[in-house]
Design an enzyme around this catalytic site. Sequence first.
Site, PDB file in Angstrom:
ATOM      1  N   THR A  69      -3.334  -2.785   6.422  1.00  0.00           N
ATOM      2  CA  THR A  69      -3.078  -2.705   4.813  1.00  0.00           C
ATOM      3  C   THR A  69      -3.688  -1.458   4.567  1.00  0.00           C
ATOM      4  OG1 THR A  69      -3.262  -5.132   4.631  1.00  0.00           O
ATOM      5  CG2 THR A  69      -3.816  -3.866   2.802  1.00  0.00           C
ATOM      6  N   LYS A  96       2.252  -5.883  -0.105  1.00  0.00           N
ATOM      7  CA  LYS A  96       1.025  -6.465   0.549  1.00  0.00           C
ATOM      8  C   LYS A  96      -0.284  -6.144  -0.364  1.00  0.00           C
ATOM      9  CE  LYS A  96      -1.803  -8.203   3.359  1.00  0.00           C
ATOM     10  NZ  LYS A  96      -2.396  -7.557   4.813  1.00  0.00           N
ATOM     11  N   LYS A 127     -11.850  -3.739   0.726  1.00  0.00           N
ATOM     12  CA  LYS A 127     -10.958  -2.583   0.843  1.00  0.00           C
ATOM     13  C   LYS A 127      -9.332  -2.865   0.324  1.00  0.00           C
ATOM     14  CE  LYS A 127      -8.588  -2.506   5.003  1.00  0.00           C
ATOM     15  NZ  LYS A 127      -7.293  -2.749   4.608  1.00  0.00           N
TER      16      LYS A 127
END
Length: 292
Positions: free
Chosen positions: A98, A174, A242
């Site tokens: 990701t 995502k 994150k």
Amino acid sequence: MNTRIVTVIGVGNMGGGMAANLLGKGWNVQVCDIDAAKVAALAQLSATAMARPADAAAESQAFIVCVVDAAQTEEVLFGEQGLARMLRPGHAVMLCPTIAPQDVESFAARLAERGVHTLDAPMSGGPARARDGSMSLMLACEQAVYERHAGLLRDLSAKVFHISEKPGDGARTKLVNNLLAGINLVGAAEALALAGRLGLDLGKTLDVIEQSSGQSWIGSDRMRRAIAGDYAPRAHVTLLEKDTRLAVAAARTAGFEGPLGERASRVFVEAHQAGLAGEDDAALFKHLGGKS
């Protein structure tokens, strides 16, 4: 090209699950990771260990990169011992981390200069679903590349979504998904912490939530572990920290500002700063439960 050889670089929770899944389906899997113990565990399942990405077999149908962030992806692809040393025209690289859409686009452009195809392929579902092939795979690549690797993709995931032909769109999808996952997890932790403060039985409360309008998969999964006091990391706090940060940044780039994303992202930062970075993100319950 031997279509039954595949290389997986980064065999932590998700990459390790993917590698084990492919081994169980008869693939010849090469594995590489900075953690020798993870490589050794897969070697026990008949995987072939590699010391560095540049040692990957040229016959591999695909080179699956399953590391944590853009910096690690850069090293795997273009570092001194990276894949770029052996990649040839016609090869295919699957990018599963990701990372920011702009980073995916940059990696894809640099690989394209070498005649290498990129499958922008972030995943979701956790290690158990990676292991049994039921995780979600969000894919952005050319239709011809998708069709060429359809067998591998089906073995990796029973839920393959071909988003578009544009690398970067998988990453965007995502980030949207993980922003909602982060919001849902913060909400579930807050609600269960409130239940505790109200003197309710946490297990029974979660039983109700799971069969009612407050249900979310990530809330149930993480809060069951929290109730059991199980904070062994399957997905560290730092991962959704994150991912939500990247999602909020992508929103800003698009000129969008929502009411929840940035606040939820901040909760992960706070949990990190509270010393919970190395724990499972179920630890948000512990973090919010300690607030007065």
